[in-house]
Design an enzyme around this catalytic site. Structure first.
Site, PDB file in Angstrom:
ATOM      1  N   HIS A   1       0.792  -1.233   0.000  1.00 34.71           N
ATOM      2  CA  HIS A   1       0.000   0.000   0.000  1.00 34.71           C
ATOM      3  C   HIS A   1       0.817   1.272   0.000  1.00 34.71           C
ATOM      4  O   HIS A   1       0.252   2.358  -0.007  1.00 34.71           O
ATOM      5  CB  HIS A   1      -0.929   0.045   1.211  1.00 34.71           C
TER       6      HIS A   1
ATOM      7  N   LYS B   1       1.409  14.176   2.071  1.00 33.97           N
ATOM      8  CA  LYS B   1       0.087  14.573   1.578  1.00 33.97           C
ATOM      9  C   LYS B   1      -0.030  16.095   1.452  1.00 33.97           C
ATOM     10  O   LYS B   1      -0.964  16.615   0.851  1.00 33.97           O
ATOM     11  CB  LYS B   1      -1.006  14.028   2.490  1.00 33.97           C
TER      12      LYS B   1
ATOM     13  N   THR C   1      -8.076   7.037  -1.773  1.00 38.49           N
ATOM     14  CA  THR C   1      -9.431   6.536  -2.022  1.00 38.49           C
ATOM     15  C   THR C   1     -10.470   7.617  -1.768  1.00 38.49           C
ATOM     16  O   THR C   1     -11.564   7.562  -2.335  1.00 38.49           O
ATOM     17  CB  THR C   1      -9.745   5.284  -1.170  1.00 38.49           C
TER      18      THR C   1
ATOM     19  N   LYS D   1      -7.851  13.656   5.310  1.00 40.96           N
ATOM     20  CA  LYS D   1      -7.044  12.435   5.174  1.00 40.96           C
ATOM     21  C   LYS D   1      -6.065  12.444   6.344  1.00 40.96           C
ATOM     22  O   LYS D   1      -5.980  13.431   7.059  1.00 40.96           O
ATOM     23  CB  LYS D   1      -6.277  12.415   3.850  1.00 40.96           C
ATOM     24  N   ARG D   2      -5.329  11.335   6.572  1.00 43.79           N
ATOM     25  CA  ARG D   2      -4.331  11.371   7.632  1.00 43.79           C
ATOM     26  C   ARG D   2      -3.368  12.547   7.419  1.00 43.79           C
ATOM     27  O   ARG D   2      -3.102  12.942   6.293  1.00 43.79           O
ATOM     28  CB  ARG D   2      -3.541  10.052   7.674  1.00 43.79           C
TER      29      ARG D   2
ATOM     30  N   LYS E   1     -14.154   8.912  -3.688  1.00 40.13           N
ATOM     31  CA  LYS E   1     -15.430   9.223  -3.016  1.00 40.13           C
ATOM     32  C   LYS E   1     -15.889  10.633  -3.375  1.00 40.13           C
ATOM     33  O   LYS E   1     -17.074  10.864  -3.657  1.00 40.13           O
ATOM     34  CB  LYS E   1     -15.280   9.083  -1.494  1.00 40.13           C
TER      35      LYS E   1
HETATM   36  C1  26Q Z   1       3.933   0.476   9.890  1.00 40.42           C
HETATM   37  C2  26Q Z   1       4.958   0.196  10.766  1.00 40.42           C
HETATM   38  C3  26Q Z   1       4.918   0.687  12.048  1.00 40.42           C
HETATM   39  C4  26Q Z   1       3.832   1.464  12.453  1.00 40.42           C
HETATM   40  C5  26Q Z   1       2.813   1.735  11.577  1.00 40.42           C
HETATM   41  C6  26Q Z   1       2.867   1.239  10.294  1.00 40.42           C
HETATM   42  C7  26Q Z   1       1.800   1.560   9.340  1.00 40.42           C
HETATM   43  C8  26Q Z   1       0.499   1.701   9.748  1.00 40.42           C
HETATM   44  C9  26Q Z   1      -0.487   2.022   8.848  1.00 40.42           C
HETATM   45  C10 26Q Z   1       2.088   1.751   8.021  1.00 40.42           C
HETATM   46  C11 26Q Z   1       1.102   2.075   7.115  1.00 40.42           C
HETATM   47  C12 26Q Z   1      -0.199   2.214   7.534  1.00 40.42           C
HETATM   48  C13 26Q Z   1      -1.271   2.599   6.622  1.00 40.42           C
HETATM   49  C14 26Q Z   1      -1.077   2.819   5.345  1.00 40.42           C
HETATM   50  C15 26Q Z   1      -2.143   3.287   4.457  1.00 40.42           C
HETATM   51  O1  26Q Z   1      -3.247   3.589   4.888  1.00 40.42           O
HETATM   52  N1  26Q Z   1      -1.854   3.378   3.163  1.00 40.42           N
HETATM   53  C16 26Q Z   1      -2.820   3.879   2.204  1.00 40.42           C
HETATM   54  O2  26Q Z   1      -3.510   2.769   1.640  1.00 40.42           O
HETATM   55  C17 26Q Z   1      -4.567   3.204   0.809  1.00 40.42           C
HETATM   56  C18 26Q Z   1      -5.326   1.985   0.351  1.00 40.42           C
HETATM   57  O3  26Q Z   1      -4.565   1.262  -0.566  1.00 40.42           O
HETATM   58  C19 26Q Z   1      -4.030   4.021  -0.363  1.00 40.42           C
HETATM   59  O4  26Q Z   1      -5.132   4.506  -1.079  1.00 40.42           O
HETATM   60  C20 26Q Z   1      -3.198   5.190   0.149  1.00 40.42           C
HETATM   61  O5  26Q Z   1      -2.587   5.856  -0.941  1.00 40.42           O
HETATM   62  C21 26Q Z   1      -2.130   4.674   1.110  1.00 40.42           C
HETATM   63  O6  26Q Z   1      -1.429   5.768   1.684  1.00 40.42           O
END
Ligand code: 26Q
Length: 754
Positions: free
Chosen positions: A313, A499, A600, A493-494, A604
């Site tokens: 992702h 971003k 995403t 968004k986050r 929307k």
């Molecule tokens: C990893 C290691 C340690 C701590 C946290 C994490 C961690 C946690 C959450 C790494 C990544 C995430 C979340 C990632 C995420 O939400 N990615 C998004 O995924 C969406 C669905 O595919 C995409 O549309 C977005 O572009 C992407 O940023």
């Protein structure tokens, strides 16, 4: 089902009736009626069965979504109206679980909805975090995290009575399985989301989200992503991950046995999907369990490889998880020898050091494990997959070219159009019938209405009504005043530097100065932000503080406030998104090109008739191809340029700042007395310093082009008829982004469920 009758009986059991019951009681009764109806429904008939493993399922509120899919939403609305209330009022009693951060977790929830709605057999596997991610409190202008306890005495969770024993280093721990039903859209099937939990969960911490990270037996399922800035937090993440996958793997093998199939036929009956690297330990765990069942190691590894598939992702380093082997020895000692043997097998396939599973420092590379021992690997939008294959994962993609493919993300139109935007849904239905509800690609029929001024006018009126609805919601729920006659420009968004909310902040400051110089816009502009920051991500929290401070500056200035509003919506979540997205005129998708895997919310917003202002990044690329250049506002450096700049180390923000007096004036505002009086000095100084000294995500480089294109976009908004057509084309072309299309592709190319 006769909803009114069931509801009446349930309320009678609670000692009340529809006319006397409080909204909370009606919510509770509706929840029971739908949950119990779902319990009696059959799972999708299988073929192969999918288990979708994810650390996050950002499901949102479930009452309306379940009623929509059961075909009961209209009846519920009618019954409630007859007794003086509405679904909107009743659903406000539903707490939102925050079992995810953002895109990845929400995608998993959309996928479950589509899998069930396509009548496919597939369950989710995750964890039952009692206090979720966190609830964001901005009352003092900076983010404070509070627990989000969402599990009430009556909830969607069903105790299955099933449990599994997870063999941790310190001894076994019981994983109890709770289910949430996942009904398909008007097709009679119900799949399940399995959420594993400890037996004796800890109570919420008194203050904030700090808790004893060493007390794994009780705290394992307290929070999603416990702060991993210290070792205890990182170890707890590994405990969570192994707990989820070990219990899930045992569930899979138990269900396989219930079908009467031998473990050697695992891949014939089961597909396992690994949503990012968080569940990657399911691979060695399945191999371990197969070996325990008497399968020779190499055969077990081959079976698991044919069973598993992995989605990446993000290309940001933070998400490419690695764990020191010493952590695994402590947490999950039983899979350590398995990982070492899988590493040896991988080394027989390639001697390239970068693709090893265990590196020289005895660190385990989870993504490498996934690619070697899955039969399919995918990115989430065309550009993202191209970057994975051509650069980030090039050696692996050369080793296994047949494994890699693209699966562009999608969203469920049941929630993101029918559920959250009933006005638009019924306008669309009145124009083209309701075939689009089962097949979103039919939205293209709307293209025939181009040039039909009555229809575009009606479209604009729906938008205006949604803006008025949002304004009322912001006032009631968040204490924010906005002008429904202004342009609604929304970035939700986050919070993350890539971003580039900070670049949008620069636009706000530039606009503020413009208005101070008498250069007022034709129509007022409302900039809306919503974002949570990771608790340990200082610069993200600093950017929130900056945005809140700008909001105050603008509101306090009588010359500016009639023309500009900056609203920061506290605790952005799925529920807030359902109010914000239908009301947006402009959708801000402004990540640095090459950094946003897909996005995403862009999909929307598009489906709800907003026009995208964005870079050619992630799925914006596909949006641009679908709507054409007249119906999207693009700006900024290309991904190829950006990748070149990183490779040559050729970007110096200092030079941009020095060469652009107007930009320098805007940047200086960040640490001006006016902003220091409204924000935190430390936060503002850090943001300022980052811009001029680092600016890793090149906000200054794109800032000018961004402002210019945004001005053009706002000017174009004034040609209402032309804007209405842009909105129409966006809605009409959005059908491609239905997660039903995405899931059909996963099934056709990877899972082969039916
Ligand atoms: C990893 C290691 C340690 C701590 C946290 C994490 C961690 C946690 C959450 C790494 C990544 C995430 C979340 C990632 C995420 O939400 N990615 C998004 O995924 C969406 C669905 O595919 C995409 O549309 C977005 O572009 C992407 O940023």
């Amino acid at each position: 089902m006769d909803l009114e009758k069931s509801l009446g009986e349930t309320l009678a059991g609670m000692g009340t009736d529809l006319d006397r019951a409080s909204r909370a009681q009606i919510f509770c009764a509706l929840l029971r009626v739908t949950r119990d109806a779902e319990l009696s429904m059959a799972p999708a008939p299988g073929g192969r069965k999918l288990y979708y493993f994810s650390a996050e399922f950002l499901v949102g509120r479930l009452l309306r979504a379940n009623l929509v899919n059961l075909g009961l939403a209209d009846e519920a609305e009618r019954v409630l109206a007859a007794h003086g209330t509405s679904l909107a009022e009743v659903e406000d009693c539903e707490p939102e679980p925050s079992l995810g951060n953002g895109g990845l977790g929400r995608l998993a929830a959309c996928f479950l909805d589509s899998i069930a709605s396509l009548g496919l057999s597939g369950d989710g596997v995750g964890l039952n975090y009692h206090y979720g991610l966190f609830r964001q409190d901005l009352s003092d202008g900076t983010q404070r995290e509070e627990p989000n306890p969402w599990i009430e005495p009556e909830s969607w969770l069903i105790d299955t009575g099933r449990s599994f024993s997870v063999p941790f280093g310190f001894g076994p721990l019981t994983a109890r399985m709770y289910d949430i039903a996942v009904p398909g859209y008007e097709n009679g099937t119900v799949n399940r989301l399995h959420l594993f939990d400890v037996d004796d969960p800890a109570p919420a911490p008194e203050h904030g989200i700090d808790f004893d990270k060493g007390d794994v037996r009780h705290d394992l399922t307290s929070f999603l992503y416990p702060d991993d800035s210290d070792e205890a937090g990182r170890l707890l993440r590994v405990y969570q991950q192994y707990f989820m996958v070990s219990a899930g793997a045992q569930l899979i093998l138990a269900e396989l046995a219930e079908r009467g199939a031998p473990v050697t036929e695992l891949d014939r009956h089961v597909a396992v999907h690994i949503n990012d690297t968080h569940p990657s330990m399911v691979i060695p765990e399945l191999v371990r369990l197969l070996c325990e069942g008497g399968v020779p190691f190499e055969e077990a590894a081959a079976i698991v490889e044919r069973t598993c598939a992995y989605t990446n992702h993000t290309i940001l380093a933070e998400a490419l998880e690695t764990w020191p082997m010493s952590y695994l020895e402590q947490v999950a000692p039983k899979i350590v020898p398995v990982i070492r043997r899988l590493d040896a097998l991988a080394r027989e396939r390639s001697d390239e050091p970068s693709v090893a599973i265990v590196d020289q420092g005895d660190v385990v590379h989870m993504a490498n494990l996934d690619v070697h021992f899955s039969h399919a690997v995918n990115g989430v939008a065309a550009l993202h997959t191209k970057i994975l294959v051509e650069s980030e994962m090039r050696p692996l993609a050369e080793l296994y070219p047949e494994k890699f493919s693209n699966k562009t993300n999608g969203v469920t139109f049941r929630r993101w159009l029918m559920g959250c935007n009933p006005g638009l849904a019924s306008l669309v239905t009145s124009a083209i019938g309701d075939g689009w509800k089962r097949d979103a690609s039919r939205l293209e029929d709307l293209l025939d209405l181009r040039g039909d001024s009555a229809f575009t006018q009606a479209l604009l009126e729906v938008k205006d009504a949604n803006k008025a609805r949002l304004a009322a919601w912001l006032r009631a729920e968040k204490g924010i005043e906005v002008d429904p006659g202004s342009v609604f420009d929304i970035q939700v968004k986050r919070m993350h530097q890539y971003k580039r909310q900070q670049m949008n902040a620069l636009y706000a400051l530039w606009k503020y100065l413009q208005i101070k110089h008498g250069n007022v816009p034709t129509r007022p502009v409302t900039m809306v932000f919503g974002a949570k920051a990771a608790p340990a991500y200082t610069l993200a929290k600093d950017t929130i503080n900056l945005l809140v401070a700008i909001g105050r500056l603008v509101a306090d200035d009588p010359e500016v406030s009639p023309w500009l509003t900056l609203a920061f919506v506290e605790n952005y979540n799925v529920t807030a998104a359902e109010h914000l997205i239908p009301a947006a005129d402009v959708s801000e998708q402004i990540s640095l090109a090459s950094k946003e895997a897909s996005g995403t919310s862009n999909m929307k917003f598009m489906a709800n008739g907003a026009v995208t202002l964005g870079t050619l990044d992630g799925a914006n690329v596909e949006i641009a191809e679908l709507v054409g250049r007249e119906n999207i506002y693009l700006f900024g450096r290309s991904s190829a340029d950006v990748i070149g700049l990183y490779a040559s180390d050729g970007y110096r923000p200092w030079d941009v700042w020095q060469g652009d007096a107007e930009l320098a004036e805007v940047l200086d505002m960040i640490v001006s007395p006016e902003l220091l009086a409204r924000g935190d000095a430390g936060c503002l100084a850090r943001v300022y310093r980052d811009f001029v000294a680092k600016d890793y995500f090149m906000a200054l480089l794109d800032a000018r082009d961004y402002a210019a294109v945004k001005e053009r976009c706002l000017a174009d908004y004034e040609d209402r008829a032309a804007w209405g057509e842009k909105a129409l084309v966006n809605v009409a072309r959005s059908g491609f982004f239905s997660s039903d299309r995405t899931i059909r592709e996963y099934d056709r190319d990877i899972w082969h469920l039916s």
